[in-house]
Design a protein around this motif. Sequence first.
Motif, PDB file in Angstrom:
ATOM      1  N   VAL A   1      -0.317 -25.325  17.221  1.00  0.00           N
ATOM      2  CA  VAL A   1       0.265 -24.777  18.451  1.00  0.00           C
ATOM      3  C   VAL A   1       1.248 -23.666  18.126  1.00  0.00           C
ATOM      4  N   ASP A   2       1.977 -23.800  17.008  1.00  0.00           N
ATOM      5  CA  ASP A   2       2.901 -22.747  16.606  1.00  0.00           C
ATOM      6  C   ASP A   2       2.150 -21.497  16.157  1.00  0.00           C
TER       7      ASP A   2
ATOM      8  N   CYS B   1       3.409 -33.358  13.372  1.00  0.00           N
ATOM      9  CA  CYS B   1       4.476 -32.724  12.605  1.00  0.00           C
ATOM     10  C   CYS B   1       5.423 -32.036  13.574  1.00  0.00           C
ATOM     11  N   LEU B   2       6.594 -31.699  13.091  1.00  0.00           N
ATOM     12  CA  LEU B   2       7.569 -31.004  13.928  1.00  0.00           C
ATOM     13  C   LEU B   2       7.083 -29.592  14.190  1.00  0.00           C
ATOM     14  N   VAL B   3       6.986 -29.227  15.465  1.00  0.00           N
ATOM     15  CA  VAL B   3       6.624 -27.859  15.827  1.00  0.00           C
ATOM     16  C   VAL B   3       7.790 -27.222  16.576  1.00  0.00           C
ATOM     17  N   HIS B   4       7.920 -25.919  16.420  1.00  0.00           N
ATOM     18  CA  HIS B   4       8.958 -25.180  17.143  1.00  0.00           C
ATOM     19  C   HIS B   4       8.693 -25.233  18.636  1.00  0.00           C
ATOM     20  N   GLY B   5       7.443 -25.000  19.020  1.00  0.00           N
ATOM     21  CA  GLY B   5       7.036 -25.174  20.401  1.00  0.00           C
ATOM     22  C   GLY B   5       7.070 -23.928  21.263  1.00  0.00           C
ATOM     23  N   ASP B   6       7.785 -22.894  20.820  1.00  0.00           N
ATOM     24  CA  ASP B   6       7.887 -21.655  21.620  1.00  0.00           C
ATOM     25  C   ASP B   6       8.027 -20.476  20.653  1.00  0.00           C
TER      26      ASP B   6
END
Length: 288
Positions: free
Chosen positions: A221-222, A189-194
């Motif tokens: 991870v988010d 899925c789309l993650v912001h990452g930071d």
Amino acid sequence: MWQNIERDISQVIGEEFNIKHKQLVTGGDLNLCYWLSDYQHNYFIKLNDKSRLQQFETEAYSLEKIKQLNTIACPNVITTGTTLDKSYLVLEYLPFNHAGTKNWMLFGKQLANMHQESSHGQFGWQHDNYIGNTLQPNDWQSNWRTFFAEQRIGWQLQLLAEKSIILGDIEHIIRVCHDALLHHQVTPCLVHGDLWQGNIGFSDNSVYIYDPACYYGDREVDLAMTELFGQMPDEFYQGYHETYPLENGYETRKLIYNFYHILNHANLLGGVYVEQSKSNLIRILALH
């Protein structure tokens, strides 16, 4: 320089824009940032060396992808470009204010919706991008364990090794991280990452996320990063978990996922983050 930027903005918005107010905005440590206004339009601009244009372009691309989902707000991208010696990214200017309990609950729900509604066939991204000033590789991969262990942990360890900072046998550490994720089933899925508090803002009862380092990965991870530099308010986690509950084993995976960001800080800043990386690595190796 500013005349070139005025012309670029004017061309994009279809009317003349002349800077009548320019104010330095503090808070970021990577770019020089200003609030620009002609008292009708307000923009936020990031400036850096001309060589940094690709970073701004990849950031703009991530923001556009987040906005396309229509699940959580982010600043509108106006334009990117270069002057004689600078690169820049122009966004809409958003006056942020204090967040109440309902705002944090809403943020949790909206982030969960973003994760639920952005499924993809593989892990990775359309191009490499940046986590801070560090290049973040995003080659497509069908196996999440391999993607994260190699393109996140292994990559950062290799960058440290090039600085003569050796934390251990890189292949062994990659294998341990891979195996720690072995029985975790992930839908990309789309993650912001930071996603830490410095990349979240609240304006007019809306939640905005910005400064992304997006890719298609594990939603956890988010969530993990929201706990790395001090947790979000409880209402955020309540809103998220009510919408999209986490699976068993998250606490162990959180250790692996946040190891990536600690390694990145070690690469960027050294010092205490190198020691923190060593401490986290001891805990991770104990999982094997």
